[in-house]
Design a protein around this motif. Structure first.
Motif, PDB file in Angstrom:
ATOM      1  N   SER A 184      -9.911  75.935  56.343  1.00  0.00           N
ATOM      2  CA  SER A 184      -8.942  75.753  57.415  1.00  0.00           C
ATOM      3  C   SER A 184      -9.287  76.598  58.643  1.00  0.00           C
ATOM      4  O   SER A 184      -9.688  77.762  58.529  1.00  0.00           O
ATOM      5  CB  SER A 184      -7.549  76.137  56.911  1.00  0.00           C
ATOM      6  OG  SER A 184      -6.613  76.110  57.964  1.00  0.00           O
ATOM      7  N   GLN A 185      -9.094  76.025  59.817  1.00  0.00           N
ATOM      8  CA  GLN A 185      -9.230  76.782  61.057  1.00  0.00           C
ATOM      9  C   GLN A 185      -8.077  77.763  61.238  1.00  0.00           C
ATOM     10  O   GLN A 185      -8.155  78.685  62.039  1.00  0.00           O
ATOM     11  CB  GLN A 185      -9.284  75.820  62.250  1.00  0.00           C
ATOM     12  CG  GLN A 185     -10.512  74.931  62.298  1.00  0.00           C
ATOM     13  CD  GLN A 185     -11.785  75.690  62.651  1.00  0.00           C
ATOM     14  OE1 GLN A 185     -11.725  76.767  63.252  1.00  0.00           O
ATOM     15  NE2 GLN A 185     -12.927  75.141  62.275  1.00  0.00           N
ATOM     16  N   VAL A 186      -7.007  77.558  60.470  1.00  0.00           N
ATOM     17  CA  VAL A 186      -5.827  78.412  60.608  1.00  0.00           C
ATOM     18  C   VAL A 186      -6.103  79.807  60.077  1.00  0.00           C
ATOM     19  O   VAL A 186      -5.789  80.808  60.727  1.00  0.00           O
ATOM     20  CB  VAL A 186      -4.613  77.790  59.892  1.00  0.00           C
ATOM     21  CG1 VAL A 186      -3.409  78.737  59.951  1.00  0.00           C
ATOM     22  CG2 VAL A 186      -4.265  76.444  60.505  1.00  0.00           C
ATOM     23  N   ASP A 187      -6.687  79.906  58.851  1.00  0.00           N
ATOM     24  CA  ASP A 187      -6.964  81.239  58.305  1.00  0.00           C
ATOM     25  C   ASP A 187      -8.429  81.451  57.921  1.00  0.00           C
ATOM     26  O   ASP A 187      -8.825  82.550  57.536  1.00  0.00           O
ATOM     27  CB  ASP A 187      -6.044  81.556  57.126  1.00  0.00           C
ATOM     28  CG  ASP A 187      -6.337  80.749  55.861  1.00  0.00           C
ATOM     29  OD1 ASP A 187      -7.323  79.982  55.836  1.00  0.00           O
ATOM     30  OD2 ASP A 187      -5.575  80.888  54.889  1.00  0.00           O
ATOM     31  N   GLY A 188      -9.253  80.409  57.995  1.00  0.00           N
ATOM     32  CA  GLY A 188     -10.671  80.543  57.744  1.00  0.00           C
ATOM     33  C   GLY A 188     -11.079  80.553  56.290  1.00  0.00           C
ATOM     34  O   GLY A 188     -12.279  80.651  55.988  1.00  0.00           O
ATOM     35  N   VAL A 189     -10.118  80.441  55.381  1.00  0.00           N
ATOM     36  CA  VAL A 189     -10.415  80.573  53.951  1.00  0.00           C
ATOM     37  C   VAL A 189      -9.856  79.416  53.130  1.00  0.00           C
ATOM     38  O   VAL A 189     -10.575  78.797  52.337  1.00  0.00           O
ATOM     39  CB  VAL A 189      -9.864  81.916  53.402  1.00  0.00           C
ATOM     40  CG1 VAL A 189     -10.033  82.003  51.882  1.00  0.00           C
ATOM     41  CG2 VAL A 189     -10.562  83.096  54.077  1.00  0.00           C
ATOM     42  N   HIS A 190      -8.568  79.137  53.297  1.00  0.00           N
ATOM     43  CA  HIS A 190      -7.907  78.157  52.438  1.00  0.00           C
ATOM     44  C   HIS A 190      -8.091  76.726  52.949  1.00  0.00           C
ATOM     45  O   HIS A 190      -8.825  76.506  53.919  1.00  0.00           O
ATOM     46  CB  HIS A 190      -6.432  78.526  52.287  1.00  0.00           C
ATOM     47  CG  HIS A 190      -6.230  79.838  51.589  1.00  0.00           C
ATOM     48  ND1 HIS A 190      -5.901  80.995  52.261  1.00  0.00           N
ATOM     49  CD2 HIS A 190      -6.363  80.176  50.282  1.00  0.00           C
ATOM     50  CE1 HIS A 190      -5.819  81.997  51.395  1.00  0.00           C
ATOM     51  NE2 HIS A 190      -6.101  81.532  50.186  1.00  0.00           N
ATOM     52  N   LEU A 191      -7.431  75.797  52.293  1.00  0.00           N
ATOM     53  CA  LEU A 191      -7.626  74.385  52.614  1.00  0.00           C
ATOM     54  C   LEU A 191      -6.362  73.780  53.202  1.00  0.00           C
ATOM     55  O   LEU A 191      -5.262  73.958  52.667  1.00  0.00           O
ATOM     56  CB  LEU A 191      -8.006  73.597  51.352  1.00  0.00           C
ATOM     57  CG  LEU A 191      -9.209  74.095  50.559  1.00  0.00           C
ATOM     58  CD1 LEU A 191      -9.462  73.171  49.363  1.00  0.00           C
ATOM     59  CD2 LEU A 191     -10.446  74.198  51.433  1.00  0.00           C
ATOM     60  N   ASP A 192      -6.531  73.034  54.277  1.00  0.00           N
ATOM     61  CA  ASP A 192      -5.424  72.260  54.827  1.00  0.00           C
ATOM     62  C   ASP A 192      -5.144  71.062  53.924  1.00  0.00           C
ATOM     63  O   ASP A 192      -5.997  70.640  53.129  1.00  0.00           O
ATOM     64  CB  ASP A 192      -5.751  71.785  56.239  1.00  0.00           C
ATOM     65  CG  ASP A 192      -5.883  72.934  57.222  1.00  0.00           C
ATOM     66  OD1 ASP A 192      -5.102  73.909  57.113  1.00  0.00           O
ATOM     67  OD2 ASP A 192      -6.773  72.868  58.097  1.00  0.00           O
ATOM     68  N   ALA A 193      -3.956  70.486  54.057  1.00  0.00           N
ATOM     69  CA  ALA A 193      -3.537  69.399  53.170  1.00  0.00           C
ATOM     70  C   ALA A 193      -4.501  68.220  53.219  1.00  0.00           C
ATOM     71  O   ALA A 193      -4.809  67.618  52.184  1.00  0.00           O
ATOM     72  CB  ALA A 193      -2.117  68.955  53.526  1.00  0.00           C
ATOM     73  N   ASP A 194      -4.998  67.868  54.405  1.00  0.00           N
ATOM     74  CA  ASP A 194      -5.889  66.713  54.483  1.00  0.00           C
ATOM     75  C   ASP A 194      -7.207  66.980  53.758  1.00  0.00           C
ATOM     76  O   ASP A 194      -7.799  66.062  53.172  1.00  0.00           O
ATOM     77  CB  ASP A 194      -6.149  66.336  55.947  1.00  0.00           C
ATOM     78  CG  ASP A 194      -6.881  67.414  56.735  1.00  0.00           C
ATOM     79  OD1 ASP A 194      -6.650  68.615  56.475  1.00  0.00           O
ATOM     80  OD2 ASP A 194      -7.688  67.059  57.613  1.00  0.00           O
ATOM     81  N   GLN A 195      -7.643  68.246  53.734  1.00  0.00           N
ATOM     82  CA  GLN A 195      -8.878  68.578  53.034  1.00  0.00           C
ATOM     83  C   GLN A 195      -8.687  68.523  51.516  1.00  0.00           C
ATOM     84  O   GLN A 195      -9.604  68.149  50.778  1.00  0.00           O
ATOM     85  CB  GLN A 195      -9.364  69.955  53.464  1.00  0.00           C
ATOM     86  CG  GLN A 195      -9.666  70.054  54.953  1.00  0.00           C
ATOM     87  CD  GLN A 195     -10.771  69.094  55.383  1.00  0.00           C
ATOM     88  OE1 GLN A 195     -11.940  69.380  55.231  1.00  0.00           O
ATOM     89  NE2 GLN A 195     -10.386  67.937  55.922  1.00  0.00           N
ATOM     90  N   HIS A 196      -7.493  68.877  51.036  1.00  0.00           N
ATOM     91  CA  HIS A 196      -7.176  68.683  49.620  1.00  0.00           C
ATOM     92  C   HIS A 196      -7.328  67.210  49.254  1.00  0.00           C
ATOM     93  O   HIS A 196      -7.887  66.868  48.196  1.00  0.00           O
ATOM     94  CB  HIS A 196      -5.742  69.125  49.326  1.00  0.00           C
ATOM     95  CG  HIS A 196      -5.593  70.587  49.030  1.00  0.00           C
ATOM     96  ND1 HIS A 196      -5.714  71.121  47.771  1.00  0.00           N
ATOM     97  CD2 HIS A 196      -5.313  71.632  49.849  1.00  0.00           C
ATOM     98  CE1 HIS A 196      -5.522  72.424  47.806  1.00  0.00           C
ATOM     99  NE2 HIS A 196      -5.279  72.761  49.070  1.00  0.00           N
ATOM    100  N   GLY A 197      -6.839  66.327  50.107  1.00  0.00           N
ATOM    101  CA  GLY A 197      -6.925  64.897  49.828  1.00  0.00           C
ATOM    102  C   GLY A 197      -8.354  64.413  49.742  1.00  0.00           C
ATOM    103  O   GLY A 197      -8.730  63.691  48.812  1.00  0.00           O
ATOM    104  N   VAL A 198      -9.162  64.833  50.686  1.00  0.00           N
ATOM    105  CA  VAL A 198     -10.573  64.426  50.690  1.00  0.00           C
ATOM    106  C   VAL A 198     -11.287  64.958  49.454  1.00  0.00           C
ATOM    107  O   VAL A 198     -12.035  64.241  48.782  1.00  0.00           O
ATOM    108  CB  VAL A 198     -11.268  64.921  51.975  1.00  0.00           C
ATOM    109  CG1 VAL A 198     -12.767  64.683  51.902  1.00  0.00           C
ATOM    110  CG2 VAL A 198     -10.679  64.233  53.200  1.00  0.00           C
TER     111      VAL A 198
END
Length: 213
Positions: A184-198
């Motif tokens: 994620s660009q938000v924190d640089g470590v975790h995954l945004d929801a759309d990336q979980h889907g992919v």
């Protein structure tokens, strides 16, 4: 019904970047994967064992129980028979209190593979195959976790290649999450929801090879 154990950390637990909140199961990548596999005609249940801060085989000096080696053999025994174990760990090996490199994390993964393969399952139950998933590269850490992951984006360089080499040596399946998603660009470590889907859909394609027709 086939059972798949996912053994991971906060990236899979579904923490929402720069919060302490959690995505619902249907949005987390294991849930997306389970739904996709069942829609394809399989009968699959995904068991999530995902602990925030979990390392491969290293201790957290501030929080107990974050060593991924602790209790792993018993989890395999508890949930057997399993058709597959998915390991996605390593990100927390690069927290600022550690000096680990990608090589160290890959040796941790090798140790976990050995533990799974030698777990005391009941007689006649299968030793489950293992799919190692390399988490995506860490970006510049931001927000609430910036201090905790300071310089992690440098320490994690080469992680996917190191994991792939270990998997080749140990005859273990491998998937590079960074080939389809990014942190994620938000924190640089975790995954945004759309990336979980992919990621869930991508791993479902890999898992198909481990399931009966």
């Amino acid at each position: 019904m086939q059972h798949i154990l996912v053994y991971s950390d906060s990236l899979t637990w579904g923490i929402i970047p720069d919060t302490r909140q959690r995505l619902p199961f249907v949005q987390r990548w294991p849930g997306v994967m389970e739904i996709a596999l069942n829609q394809q005609g399989h009968s699959v249940r995904v068991i999530e064992d995902c602990l925030n801060g979990r390392r491969t085989v290293f201790n957290d000096p501030f929080k107990p129980g974050r060593n991924g080696q602790q209790g792993l053999a018993q989890r395999i025994e508890i949930h057997s028979p399993l058709c597959l174990v998915i390991l996605m760990l390593g990100t927390n090996d690069f927290q600022s209190m550690h000096t680990h490199t990608a090589w160290h994390a890959s040796q941790g993964i090798a140790s976990l593979i050995h533990t799974i393969r030698t777990a005391p399952v009941e007689p006649g139950m299968p030793v489950p195959p293992i799919l190692v998933v390399a988490p995506p590269p860490i970006l510049s850490p931001k927000g609430l976790i910036a201090a905790k992951f300071k310089a992690a984006e440098t320490k994690c360089i080469g992680l996917a290649a190191a994991y792939e080499a270990v998997c080749a040596q140990l005859n273990c399946a491998f998937f590079d999450a960074g080939s389809v998603i990014s942190a994620s660009q938000v924190d640089g470590v975790h995954l945004d929801a759309d990336q979980h889907g992919v990621l869930g859909l991508a791993i479902a394609q890999k898992v198909n090879a481990f399931l009966p027709e």
